[in-house]
Design a protein around this motif. Sequence first.
Motif, PDB file in Angstrom:
ATOM      1  N   LYS A   1      -9.281  15.066  18.119  1.00 23.49           N
ATOM      2  CA  LYS A   1     -10.484  14.620  17.445  1.00 23.49           C
ATOM      3  C   LYS A   1     -10.712  13.123  17.657  1.00 23.49           C
ATOM      4  CE  LYS A   1      -7.263  14.878  13.748  1.00 23.49           C
ATOM      5  NZ  LYS A   1      -6.247  15.381  14.632  1.00 23.49           N
ATOM      6  N   LEU A   2     -11.912  12.664  17.385  1.00 25.09           N
ATOM      7  CA  LEU A   2     -12.196  11.242  17.494  1.00 25.09           C
ATOM      8  C   LEU A   2     -11.548  10.574  16.289  1.00 25.09           C
ATOM      9  CD1 LEU A   2     -15.845  11.772  18.561  1.00 25.09           C
ATOM     10  CD2 LEU A   2     -14.108  10.750  19.998  1.00 25.09           C
ATOM     11  N   LEU A   3     -10.402   9.985  16.536  1.00 22.23           N
ATOM     12  CA  LEU A   3      -9.542   9.511  15.450  1.00 22.23           C
ATOM     13  C   LEU A   3     -10.101   8.322  14.712  1.00 22.23           C
ATOM     14  CD1 LEU A   3      -5.838   8.547  15.873  1.00 22.23           C
ATOM     15  CD2 LEU A   3      -6.976   9.698  13.997  1.00 22.23           C
TER      16      LEU A   3
ATOM     17  N   ALA B   1      -4.425   4.044  22.236  1.00 24.28           N
ATOM     18  CA  ALA B   1      -4.810   5.283  21.575  1.00 24.28           C
ATOM     19  C   ALA B   1      -6.234   5.657  21.948  1.00 24.28           C
ATOM     20  CB  ALA B   1      -4.676   5.137  20.072  1.00 24.28           C
ATOM     21  N   HIS B   2      -6.941   4.738  22.599  1.00 22.22           N
ATOM     22  CA  HIS B   2      -8.276   5.049  23.131  1.00 22.22           C
ATOM     23  C   HIS B   2      -8.617   4.046  24.221  1.00 22.22           C
ATOM     24  CE1 HIS B   2     -10.351   2.456  19.737  1.00 22.22           C
ATOM     25  NE2 HIS B   2      -9.261   1.879  20.192  1.00 22.22           N
ATOM     26  N   MET B   3      -9.522   4.440  25.101  1.00 23.99           N
ATOM     27  CA  MET B   3      -9.864   3.538  26.195  1.00 23.99           C
ATOM     28  C   MET B   3     -10.689   2.351  25.710  1.00 23.99           C
ATOM     29  SD  MET B   3      -8.256   4.398  28.822  1.00 23.99           S
ATOM     30  CE  MET B   3      -8.987   3.287  30.033  1.00 23.99           C
TER      31      MET B   3
ATOM     32  N   VAL C   1     -13.068   8.697  29.084  1.00 26.26           N
ATOM     33  CA  VAL C   1     -13.984   7.775  29.760  1.00 26.26           C
ATOM     34  C   VAL C   1     -14.686   7.012  28.649  1.00 26.26           C
ATOM     35  CG1 VAL C   1     -16.041   7.546  31.196  1.00 26.26           C
ATOM     36  CG2 VAL C   1     -14.396   9.377  31.658  1.00 26.26           C
ATOM     37  N   ASP C   2     -14.666   5.708  28.732  1.00 26.83           N
ATOM     38  CA  ASP C   2     -15.320   4.869  27.743  1.00 26.83           C
ATOM     39  C   ASP C   2     -16.269   3.958  28.514  1.00 26.83           C
ATOM     40  OD1 ASP C   2     -13.980   4.703  24.790  1.00 26.83           O
ATOM     41  OD2 ASP C   2     -15.232   2.940  25.177  1.00 26.83           O
ATOM     42  N   ALA C   3     -17.362   3.566  27.909  1.00 29.16           N
ATOM     43  CA  ALA C   3     -18.329   2.763  28.665  1.00 29.16           C
ATOM     44  C   ALA C   3     -19.016   1.738  27.792  1.00 29.16           C
ATOM     45  CB  ALA C   3     -19.380   3.674  29.277  1.00 29.16           C
ATOM     46  N   VAL C   4     -19.469   0.673  28.434  1.00 33.29           N
ATOM     47  CA  VAL C   4     -20.306  -0.325  27.766  1.00 33.29           C
ATOM     48  C   VAL C   4     -21.489  -0.618  28.674  1.00 33.29           C
ATOM     49  CG1 VAL C   4     -20.478  -2.727  26.979  1.00 33.29           C
ATOM     50  CG2 VAL C   4     -18.375  -1.441  26.565  1.00 33.29           C
TER      51      VAL C   4
ATOM     52  N   TYR D   1     -19.432   7.493  12.045  1.00 34.56           N
ATOM     53  CA  TYR D   1     -19.012   6.126  11.738  1.00 34.56           C
ATOM     54  C   TYR D   1     -17.857   5.727  12.642  1.00 34.56           C
ATOM     55  CZ  TYR D   1     -16.700   2.208   9.690  1.00 34.56           C
ATOM     56  OH  TYR D   1     -16.113   0.982   9.549  1.00 34.56           O
ATOM     57  N   PHE D   2     -17.983   4.605  13.305  1.00 39.06           N
ATOM     58  CA  PHE D   2     -16.869   3.981  14.023  1.00 39.06           C
ATOM     59  C   PHE D   2     -16.867   2.512  13.625  1.00 39.06           C
ATOM     60  CE2 PHE D   2     -18.412   7.376  16.833  1.00 39.06           C
ATOM     61  CZ  PHE D   2     -17.255   8.117  17.000  1.00 39.06           C
ATOM     62  N   PRO D   3     -15.693   1.918  13.453  1.00 38.73           N
ATOM     63  CA  PRO D   3     -15.669   0.506  13.038  1.00 38.73           C
ATOM     64  C   PRO D   3     -16.333  -0.423  14.056  1.00 38.73           C
ATOM     65  CG  PRO D   3     -13.489   1.505  12.796  1.00 38.73           C
ATOM     66  CD  PRO D   3     -14.346   2.496  13.523  1.00 38.73           C
ATOM     67  N   PHE D   4     -16.379   0.005  15.333  1.00 39.13           N
ATOM     68  CA  PHE D   4     -16.843  -0.912  16.383  1.00 39.13           C
ATOM     69  C   PHE D   4     -18.293  -0.717  16.792  1.00 39.13           C
ATOM     70  CE2 PHE D   4     -15.276   2.718  18.778  1.00 39.13           C
ATOM     71  CZ  PHE D   4     -14.071   3.007  18.125  1.00 39.13           C
ATOM     72  N   THR D   5     -18.981   0.259  16.211  1.00 41.45           N
ATOM     73  CA  THR D   5     -20.408   0.443  16.542  1.00 41.45           C
ATOM     74  C   THR D   5     -21.213   0.682  15.262  1.00 41.45           C
ATOM     75  OG1 THR D   5     -19.902   2.773  16.945  1.00 41.45           O
ATOM     76  CG2 THR D   5     -20.177   1.383  18.890  1.00 41.45           C
ATOM     77  N   HIS D   6     -22.490   0.333  15.341  1.00 40.07           N
ATOM     78  CA  HIS D   6     -23.413   0.662  14.250  1.00 40.07           C
ATOM     79  C   HIS D   6     -24.850   0.509  14.751  1.00 40.07           C
ATOM     80  CE1 HIS D   6     -24.797   1.351  10.172  1.00 40.07           C
ATOM     81  NE2 HIS D   6     -25.690   0.413  10.386  1.00 40.07           N
TER      82      HIS D   6
ATOM     83  N   CYS E   1     -20.453   7.582  20.135  1.00 36.31           N
ATOM     84  CA  CYS E   1     -21.179   6.471  20.745  1.00 36.31           C
ATOM     85  C   CYS E   1     -21.884   5.632  19.686  1.00 36.31           C
ATOM     86  CB  CYS E   1     -22.198   6.992  21.746  1.00 36.31           C
ATOM     87  SG  CYS E   1     -23.497   7.995  21.004  1.00 36.31           S
ATOM     88  N   GLY E   2     -22.481   4.536  20.108  1.00 33.94           N
ATOM     89  CA  GLY E   2     -23.244   3.719  19.171  1.00 33.94           C
ATOM     90  C   GLY E   2     -23.617   2.376  19.761  1.00 33.94           C
ATOM     91  N   ILE E   3     -24.229   1.544  18.908  1.00 28.89           N
ATOM     92  CA  ILE E   3     -24.605   0.191  19.311  1.00 28.89           C
ATOM     93  C   ILE E   3     -23.441  -0.725  18.926  1.00 28.89           C
ATOM     94  CG2 ILE E   3     -26.325  -1.651  19.045  1.00 28.89           C
ATOM     95  CD1 ILE E   3     -27.562   0.975  20.072  1.00 28.89           C
TER      96      ILE E   3
ATOM     97  N   ALA F   1     -22.244   1.636  23.600  1.00 28.65           N
ATOM     98  CA  ALA F   1     -20.928   2.050  24.096  1.00 28.65           C
ATOM     99  C   ALA F   1     -20.740   3.520  23.768  1.00 28.65           C
ATOM    100  CB  ALA F   1     -19.824   1.239  23.440  1.00 28.65           C
ATOM    101  N   PHE F   2     -19.905   4.175  24.552  1.00 22.97           N
ATOM    102  CA  PHE F   2     -19.566   5.560  24.199  1.00 22.97           C
ATOM    103  C   PHE F   2     -18.173   5.886  24.716  1.00 22.97           C
ATOM    104  CE2 PHE F   2     -21.554   6.021  28.387  1.00 22.97           C
ATOM    105  CZ  PHE F   2     -20.667   6.858  29.041  1.00 22.97           C
ATOM    106  N   GLY F   3     -17.588   6.949  24.168  1.00 20.93           N
ATOM    107  CA  GLY F   3     -16.276   7.392  24.626  1.00 20.93           C
ATOM    108  C   GLY F   3     -16.214   8.903  24.609  1.00 20.93           C
ATOM    109  N   LEU F   4     -15.691   9.485  25.673  1.00 20.54           N
ATOM    110  CA  LEU F   4     -15.579  10.952  25.715  1.00 20.54           C
ATOM    111  C   LEU F   4     -14.231  11.379  26.250  1.00 20.54           C
ATOM    112  CD1 LEU F   4     -16.018  11.787  28.936  1.00 20.54           C
ATOM    113  CD2 LEU F   4     -18.396  11.379  28.365  1.00 20.54           C
TER     114      LEU F   4
HETATM  115  N1  DAH Z   1     -12.772   5.345  20.807  1.00 20.27           N
HETATM  116  C1  DAH Z   1     -13.312   6.444  20.059  1.00 20.27           C
HETATM  117  C2  DAH Z   1     -12.212   7.488  19.846  1.00 20.27           C
HETATM  118  O1  DAH Z   1     -11.383   7.652  20.701  1.00 20.27           O
HETATM  119  C3  DAH Z   1     -14.528   7.068  20.744  1.00 20.27           C
HETATM  120  C4  DAH Z   1     -15.684   6.119  20.850  1.00 20.27           C
HETATM  121  C5  DAH Z   1     -16.660   6.111  19.895  1.00 20.27           C
HETATM  122  C6  DAH Z   1     -15.764   5.197  21.903  1.00 20.27           C
HETATM  123  C7  DAH Z   1     -17.722   5.229  19.947  1.00 20.27           C
HETATM  124  C8  DAH Z   1     -16.822   4.285  21.969  1.00 20.27           C
HETATM  125  C9  DAH Z   1     -17.806   4.325  20.981  1.00 20.27           C
HETATM  126  O2  DAH Z   1     -16.930   3.371  22.950  1.00 20.27           O
HETATM  127  O3  DAH Z   1     -18.821   3.464  21.076  1.00 20.27           O
HETATM  128  O4  DAH Z   1     -12.159   8.114  18.842  1.00 20.27           O
END
Ligand code: DAH
Length: 443
Positions: free
Chosen positions: A3-5, A134-136, A174-177, A256-261, A280-282, A300-303
Motif C-alpha cells: 500500500k502507499l505507506l 522506502a520510496h523513490m 517509478v516516481d516523477a516530478v 493525503y501525503f505529507p509532501f503534496t497538496h 500524486c499531487g502538487i 509529482a507522482f509515484g507508482l
Molecule cells: N511515495 C509515495 C508512497 O510510496 C507515493 C507518492 C505519492 C509519490 C505522491 C509521489 C507523490 O511523488 O507525489 O507511498
Amino acid sequence: MTKLLFRTNRAIAIQVLSRYKSNAAPLTLTTVRIRDKDHITDEYTNVTPKILSYLGRNLHLQKGNPLSIVRQRIVEYFYRRFTHRGKPTFSVYDNLLPVVSTKQNFDDLLIPNDHPSRLKSDCYYINRDTLLRAHMTAHQTELLRSGLDNFLMIGDVYRRDEIDSTHFPIFHQVDAVRSQRKEELFCDKPDLEIFEPEFDSSNPNALKNSIMDPMKQSCHTLEATKLMESQLKNHLIGLCKALFGENIKHRWVEAYFPFTHPSWELEIYYENKWLEVLGCGIVRNEILANIGPNNSIAYAFGLGLERLAMAMYKIPDIRLMWSTDSGFLNQFQIENINANITYKPVSVYPQCTNDISFWLPETLTVDTFTNNDFYDLVRDVGGDIIEQVKLKDKFIHPKTKKHSLCYSIVYRHLERTLTQAEVNKIHKQIENAVVKNYNVVIR
Ligand code: DAH
C-alpha cells in the motif's frame, strides 16, 4: 503490492520490548558493508543479510523481466509526450543506490518525526540515520537541488510488510516530478501568476504557506493549481491508457501525503475491481523553497511497477518477478515492448501448510508482538519458498493468563514440488529460531 505507506497516520504500532536479530545477523555485528562502504550499526539496525542480498539485482533493468518492460513503456510514454525540439524533457534516473539518509527519505519531504512510516517495524534501517529507501520519492530533493525540473526516478524500494502473493519486502517504483515556471505554465496568459500577491517567499515575515484549503496551498493561485492539476491528471490518465488500453475505466480519490497538496490516488477498474495504481499531487512549496529560487510549481507522482505488471500480464504471485526460471523469463523475451502477453503458469506446484503456535514470554502480549519482525525471521530462515504467513489465532489462557499466538505458514516452491519432509525440516528450523529470538515456548 504494498500500500502507499506515506499517506495516512496509521495507528502507531506498539514497540516490542525484545529486539529481533536473526541468527544470520548476530548481535555482535558492528558494521554493514554495502558497495564498499561500511556503515556502523546501532540499536536501529534491522536490515538482514537476506534483504541486503537483493541489492543490485535491479529487476527493473533486466531484459525480459516484466518489470523492465513496464518501465520501458512508462519511460517511452513520457518521452513521446514531452519532447522539445527533438529532445525529451524528462531525465531518467534508474540506477540510484537504495541507501539513503532519514533526511532524504523523510525530513526533506516534510514527513513528521512521529509519522508511523518512520517506525522500525516498517523500514529496513542500516542505522539510526541511514536506511534502505522506502520510496523513490527519497531522491526528489537531491535531484531538484541538482537543478533538474522534469525527471523520473525508478528503482527498488524496501518495506517490512506481511507475506502473501501480492507483498514482498522489496518492490519497484517509478516516481516523477514535473515543474514549471510562470512563463511556461502561462505561456499564452502572461498576466496570470503562480503565487498569491500576499505570499512573498523572499521575506521570512511574509504569509506562511498553509494547506488548510482542500483545493490548494495558500501560497499558490487557484489558476496555477487548477492548471497543474489538469495537466497532472491528463498525463496520468494518458499513461494508464497507454498501458491498459483506451477503454480503461478510472476514478480519482482524494488522498493525503505529507509532501503534496492537494493529493490524489488514481484507481482503475480492472477485472471487476478497483485497483489503486498511484499517488500524486502538487508538490508542497516548502520543499521547492528549501532548495532554490522558489519561482516554480511542480506536480509529482509515484507508482508501483509490480502491481501494474501483475495486472497487465496476469502474473499471479509477486515472487515470480524474482524467478530465474527460463519457463517464466522466456515468456517475456519480446522485441516489441507493447506486445500483448498473458502469463501462462509453467505448472502449478502444490502448497504445503504447517502451523506454528507458541506461548509468549511474560514481557510480550498478543498485541505487542510485532508481526513484521516475525515475518522477517520466517523469511530469513525459510527463504523464498515462504508463500504466506497468516495470523490464525490469538489466545489468552483464562486461568494462567498466558498469551499464545498461532500462525499458518504456507510453503510453495515456484519451480518444483516440495516434499513434506523437506518442509518439516525448514519448519523445525523456524521453530528453533523463534524460540531463540523471542524466548517463546512452542505448544
Ligand atoms: N511515495 C509515495 C508512497 O510510496 C507515493 C507518492 C505519492 C509519490 C505522491 C509521489 C507523490 O511523488 O507525489 O507511498
